[in-house]
Write a protein that holds these residues in place. Structure first.
Motif, PDB file in Angstrom:
ATOM      1  N   THR A  46       3.146  -1.579 -14.641  1.00 19.23           N
ATOM      2  CA  THR A  46       2.055  -1.137 -15.515  1.00 19.23           C
ATOM      3  C   THR A  46       2.506  -1.258 -16.963  1.00 19.23           C
ATOM      4  O   THR A  46       3.648  -0.936 -17.293  1.00 19.23           O
ATOM      5  CB  THR A  46       1.655   0.324 -15.239  1.00 19.23           C
ATOM      6  OG1 THR A  46       2.804   1.023 -14.828  1.00 19.23           O
ATOM      7  CG2 THR A  46       0.574   0.419 -14.199  1.00 19.23           C
ATOM      8  N   ASN A  53      -7.641   5.218  -8.603  1.00 21.39           N
ATOM      9  CA  ASN A  53      -8.515   5.474  -9.751  1.00 21.39           C
ATOM     10  C   ASN A  53      -9.966   5.654  -9.288  1.00 21.39           C
ATOM     11  O   ASN A  53     -10.679   4.691  -9.026  1.00 21.39           O
ATOM     12  CB  ASN A  53      -8.390   4.304 -10.731  1.00 21.39           C
ATOM     13  CG  ASN A  53      -9.305   4.462 -11.926  1.00 21.39           C
ATOM     14  OD1 ASN A  53      -9.976   5.493 -12.075  1.00 21.39           O
ATOM     15  ND2 ASN A  53      -9.328   3.455 -12.775  1.00 21.39           N
ATOM     16  N   ASP A  55      -6.791  -2.652  -9.060  1.00 25.48           N
ATOM     17  CA  ASP A  55      -6.438  -1.270  -9.387  1.00 25.48           C
ATOM     18  C   ASP A  55      -7.510  -0.670 -10.283  1.00 25.48           C
ATOM     19  O   ASP A  55      -7.722   0.531 -10.300  1.00 25.48           O
ATOM     20  CB  ASP A  55      -5.071  -1.231 -10.061  1.00 25.48           C
ATOM     21  CG  ASP A  55      -3.962  -1.566  -9.074  1.00 25.48           C
ATOM     22  OD1 ASP A  55      -4.237  -1.531  -7.862  1.00 25.48           O
ATOM     23  OD2 ASP A  55      -2.839  -1.871  -9.508  1.00 25.48           O
ATOM     24  N   GLY A  68       5.113  -0.868  -7.209  1.00 26.20           N
ATOM     25  CA  GLY A  68       3.771  -1.143  -7.687  1.00 26.20           C
ATOM     26  C   GLY A  68       3.483  -0.593  -9.066  1.00 26.20           C
ATOM     27  O   GLY A  68       2.627  -1.092  -9.767  1.00 26.20           O
ATOM     28  N   GLU A  69       4.202   0.480  -9.452  1.00 23.73           N
ATOM     29  CA  GLU A  69       3.860   1.098 -10.731  1.00 23.73           C
ATOM     30  C   GLU A  69       4.784   0.674 -11.855  1.00 23.73           C
ATOM     31  O   GLU A  69       4.554   0.970 -13.011  1.00 23.73           O
ATOM     32  CB  GLU A  69       3.877   2.634 -10.582  1.00 23.73           C
ATOM     33  CG  GLU A  69       2.613   3.093  -9.863  1.00 23.73           C
ATOM     34  CD  GLU A  69       2.773   4.420  -9.182  1.00 23.73           C
ATOM     35  OE1 GLU A  69       3.534   5.245  -9.681  1.00 23.73           O
ATOM     36  OE2 GLU A  69       2.135   4.613  -8.129  1.00 23.73           O
ATOM     37  N   ARG A 104      -3.495  -6.516 -10.104  1.00 23.54           N
ATOM     38  CA  ARG A 104      -2.630  -5.344 -10.217  1.00 23.54           C
ATOM     39  C   ARG A 104      -2.786  -4.705 -11.595  1.00 23.54           C
ATOM     40  O   ARG A 104      -2.727  -5.386 -12.604  1.00 23.54           O
ATOM     41  CB  ARG A 104      -1.176  -5.771  -9.994  1.00 23.54           C
ATOM     42  CG  ARG A 104      -0.192  -4.640 -10.030  1.00 23.54           C
ATOM     43  CD  ARG A 104       1.201  -5.186  -9.887  1.00 23.54           C
ATOM     44  NE  ARG A 104       1.358  -5.873  -8.607  1.00 23.54           N
ATOM     45  CZ  ARG A 104       1.602  -5.245  -7.465  1.00 23.54           C
ATOM     46  NH1 ARG A 104       1.724  -3.929  -7.441  1.00 23.54           N
ATOM     47  NH2 ARG A 104       1.738  -5.919  -6.355  1.00 23.54           N
ATOM     48  N   THR A 109       0.860  -1.167   0.000  1.00 22.28           N
ATOM     49  CA  THR A 109       0.000   0.000   0.000  1.00 22.28           C
ATOM     50  C   THR A 109       0.903   1.225   0.000  1.00 22.28           C
ATOM     51  O   THR A 109       1.935   1.218   0.654  1.00 22.28           O
ATOM     52  CB  THR A 109      -0.848  -0.012   1.283  1.00 22.28           C
ATOM     53  OG1 THR A 109      -1.592  -1.218   1.282  1.00 22.28           O
ATOM     54  CG2 THR A 109      -1.777   1.176   1.350  1.00 22.28           C
ATOM     55  N   GLN A 150      -5.161   1.944  -6.566  1.00 20.25           N
ATOM     56  CA  GLN A 150      -4.061   2.911  -6.727  1.00 20.25           C
ATOM     57  C   GLN A 150      -4.591   4.335  -6.885  1.00 20.25           C
ATOM     58  O   GLN A 150      -3.861   5.230  -7.295  1.00 20.25           O
ATOM     59  CB  GLN A 150      -3.196   2.554  -7.948  1.00 20.25           C
ATOM     60  CG  GLN A 150      -2.563   1.187  -7.875  1.00 20.25           C
ATOM     61  CD  GLN A 150      -1.176   1.220  -7.237  1.00 20.25           C
ATOM     62  OE1 GLN A 150      -0.689   2.260  -6.821  1.00 20.25           O
ATOM     63  NE2 GLN A 150      -0.556   0.062  -7.163  1.00 20.25           N
TER      64      GLN A 150
END
Lengths: 271, 258
Positions: free
Chosen positions: B114, B200, B180, B110-111, B161, B20, B198
Motif C-alpha cells: 500500500t 473496505n 481492494d 498484501g498490505e 491491489r 486471501t 481487503q
C-alpha cells in the motif's frame, strides 16, 4: 509479409475445419499463396475435408522432428493452384508439437513466400489449441449461436490475449474476427437459437460473417471438396463474402433473415 | 541477459501474489463450516484453490487449543489453501509450524505494497537499485487505479491491489475481477465482481450494463440464481453496502446516466 491466421473456437464441432478449408481455398482463389496447417494432431480431419487424404505421406510432426522436409510434406491442393495443405499426424499426440518446431515451420513457410498461413486449431484449450494460436497475427473465432459455444469462444479469446506471441512480446494484439457458423434464421426467428447480434453482443468482437446451416456442408465434406467450391450454394456464397470482408472489402450480410416460405413453396415443397 | 539468466537452475524474482486473509473469530470446525456454508450458499467452489493466510488477531484463544487438522481440512473442503498464519499467540507457533503453516508476522504481504502515507516514510525504501524495466502493472497500482482496456474474458482474473479497478470494455461471464477499492465498469458487467476485497465496506461497484453472476463488497456476497432483476438487468446500476454488523446487506440501485 506473411500473415498467420488461426481458425479457433474452444468448442468442438462448430465448423473450424470446414471454415479453415473454405477460407484458405477462398484466399487462394483470390490469388494469394496460401498454406493451411492441421494442428489437430492425433485426429487429422483437414486432409479429408480437402480431399487429399490419399496423398498424405509425410505430416506436420515429421517435419517438426526433422524426419521430412517441409516441401515433401506440403500437399498441393487439387482445386487451387496456390494452395498447399500440411496435414496432421494421426499416430502421434499433441505433445509432439513443440513451440520451436511450430515456429521453424512457420518461418520456413514465410521464407517460401506464402502470403497467408491458415492454422486449423483443434478443439479445447490444451496444447494443440495453444500451439495453433501462438504465432497468429489474426484469429477467426468460429462460434455457433448457442450459449456454450459462445462461452468457449470467450475463453479462447482470453487465451489469445494471454498466450499468443504478440501478447507475450507486448506487440499489437492479435486481430480478432467473429464468424458465426451453422446459423439457422428460422430457428432464430422461433427463439430456439441466439441471433448473430446476440452472439456479437456477448463476445464484442467485429463480425466477419455468418455461415448458414446447410446440408451442402455435409456433401462437401463427404466429397472432399471445400464448401466454397460448391457453386450456387448459400454456404459457398457466404464464405466468399467472408474472404472478401477479411481482405477489407465491404459486403452486406446475407442469409441472416428468415423468409417465410410462400404459398407456392408450401404447396410444392422444394428447396 | 535473458539468455544467461535462463541457464540458472534457480532464480529469485520479486512477486506479490494475491492471497486471501481469513480473519478467524472462531476455530471450532463445525461452527466455521456452518458459517462458510451460509456465506457461500450454493457455490462451494467459490474460492477455487486460492491461497489463504489465517489471521488470529480477532480471536481470544482462552482454551489455548486449536484443532489444526480439523481446521485445515475444513478450509480445504471449501477450496481454500491455507498457507500461513499471522497474529498467532506465541505458544501456538510450534503447533502451526507442525501443521505445515508458515508464520507470517507483522505486516502481511498484501498490505506491504500500500502506498505510504507520507513521502518521508517512503524514503527508506527508495535507495534500491532501479529495476531495468519498470513493470507497467506496477505503475498502474502506484497510480491507485488500474485500467483494463480490453474485455475481460471467461477464465481470466484481474486483481487491482490497493485501489480501484476500471474496466473500459466490460467483462464476460466466467471472468472474475477483484479490487481492494471500487469497481467501475463501462460496458457489460457479466462475471464475478468483488470490490473492497481487503474489507473496505464503502467500496462500490458501478456498471453501465449490469448483469453479473455474483457481486461482493467487503466479503458480503450476493448471487443471482434467479437472474438479475429485470428492473436493472442490462441497465446502469450501482452496488453498495448498507447497514452494519449482522444487518449488512448489498443494495443494488439503478443509476441515472442522462
Amino acid at each position: 509479409m506473411t500473415r498467420v491466421v488461426v481458425v479457433t473456437s474452444g468448442k468442438g464441432g462448430v465448423g473450424k475445419t470446414t471454415t479453415s478449408a473454405a477460407f484458405a481455398s477462398g484466399l487462394a482463389l483470390r490469388g494469394f499463396k496460401t498454406a493451411v496447417i492441421d494442428f489437430d494432431v492425433g485426429l487429422r480431419n483437414l486432409d479429408l475435408i480437402m480431399g487429399c487424404e490419399r496423398r498424405v505421406v509425410y505430416d506436420f510432426v515429421n517435419v517438426i522432428n526433422g524426419e521430412a522436409k517441409l516441401n515433401q510434406a506440403l500437399i498441393k491442393d487439387k482445386h487451387c493452384e496456390n494452395l498447399f495443405v500440411l496435414p496432421a499426424s494421426q499416430t502421434r499426440d499433441k505433445d509432439a508439437l513443440t513451440e520451436e518446431g511450430v515456429e521453424t515451420v512457420i518461418r520456413e513457410l514465410e521464407h517460401m513466400g506464402f502470403d497467408y498461413i491458415v492454422c486449423d486449431s483443434p478443439a479445447g484449450i490444451e496444447r494443440g489449441a495453444v500451439m495453433a494460436l501462438t504465432f497468429a497475427d489474426e484469429a477467426i473465432v468460429t462460434t455457433n449461436p448457442e450459449v456454450s459455444s459462445v462461452r468457449d469462444s470467450d475463453r479462447i479469446l482470453g487465451i489469445l490475449q494471454s498466450k499468443s506471441k504478440r501478447a507475450a512480446e507486448g506487440r499489437e494484439p492479435v486481430k480478432e474476427h467473429l464468424l458465426v457458423t451453422r446459423y439457422s434464421p428460422k430457428r432464430v426467428e422461433e427463439g430456439e437459437m441466439l441471433s448473430y447480434k446476440d452472439v456479437q453482443e456477448l463476445l464484442r468482437v467485429p463480425l466477419l460473417g455468418v455461415i448458414p446451416e446447410s446440408e451442402s456442408v455435409l456433401h462437401a465434406s463427404n466429397q472432399g471438396t471445400p464448401a466454397i467450391h460448391l457453386k450456387g450454394t448459400d454456404v459457398a456464397e457466404a464464405y466468399t463474402d467472408v474472404v472478401a470482408r477479411f481482405l477489407g472489402e465491404e459486403r452486406a450480410l446475407r442469409f441472416v433473415a428468415y423468409e417465410k416460405p410462400g404459398l407456392f413453396k408450401r404447396l410444392f415443397g422444394g428447396n | 541477459m535473458s539468455a544467461a539468466s535462463s541457464n540458472r537452475p534457480i532464480e529469485f524474482r520479486n512477486a506479490s501474489l494475491g492471497t486471501t486473509v481469513a480473519v478467524l473469530r472462531e476455530t471450532h470446525p463445525p461452527l466455521l463450516a456452518d458459517a462458510l456454508h451460509k456465506m457461500l450458499g450454493g457455490m462451494p467452489d467459490f474460492f477455487s484453490g486460492e491461497p489463504a493466510i489465517l489471521d488470529f488477531a480477532e480471536i481470544s484463544l482462552d482454551c489455548g487449543r486449536v484443532d489444526w487438522a480439523g481446521l485445515l481440512s475444513l478450509l480445504r473442503r471449501f477450496q481454500l489453501q491455507p498457507v500461513g498464519v499471522r497474529n498467532l499467540p506465541g505458544e501456538l507457533a510450534a503447533e502451526a509450524r507442525r501443521a505445515g503453516l508458515a508464520l507470517l508476522d507483522g505486516v502481511p504481504l498484501g498490505e506491504r505494497s500500500t502506498p505510504p502515507a507520507t513521502p518521508a516514510a517512503a524514503a527508506p525504501t527508495a535507495p534500491k537499485p532501479a529495476p531495468a524495466t519498470p513493470a507497467p502493472a506496477l505503475a498502474a497500482i502506484q497510480a491507485g487505479t488500474m485500467f483494463v482496456d480490453r474485455p475481460v474474458r471467461s477464465g481470466q482474473q484481474i486483481y487491482a491491489r490497493g485501489g480501484d479497478l476500471v474496466l473500459l470494455a466490460g467483462m464476460s461471464n466466467g471472468a472474475e475481477v477483484i479490487a481492494d477499492g471500487s469497481i467501475h465498469c463501462y460496458g457489460p458487467l457479466r462475471g464475478r465482481a468483488l470490490a473492497g476485497a481487503q474489507g473496505n465496506a464503502s467500496a462500490r461497484i458501478v456498471a453501465t450494463n449490469f448483469g453479473p453472476e455474483i457481486v461482493s463488497i467487503a466479503g458480503v456476497y450476493k448471487t443471482f440464481e434467479q437472474g438479475v432483476p429485470a428492473s436493472i438487468a442490462g441497465k446502469p446500476a450501482t452496488v453498495r453496502m448498507r447497514g452494519a454488523g449482522n444487518e449488512q446487506k448489498l443494495d443494488i440501485e439503478p443509476l441515472q446516466l442522462d
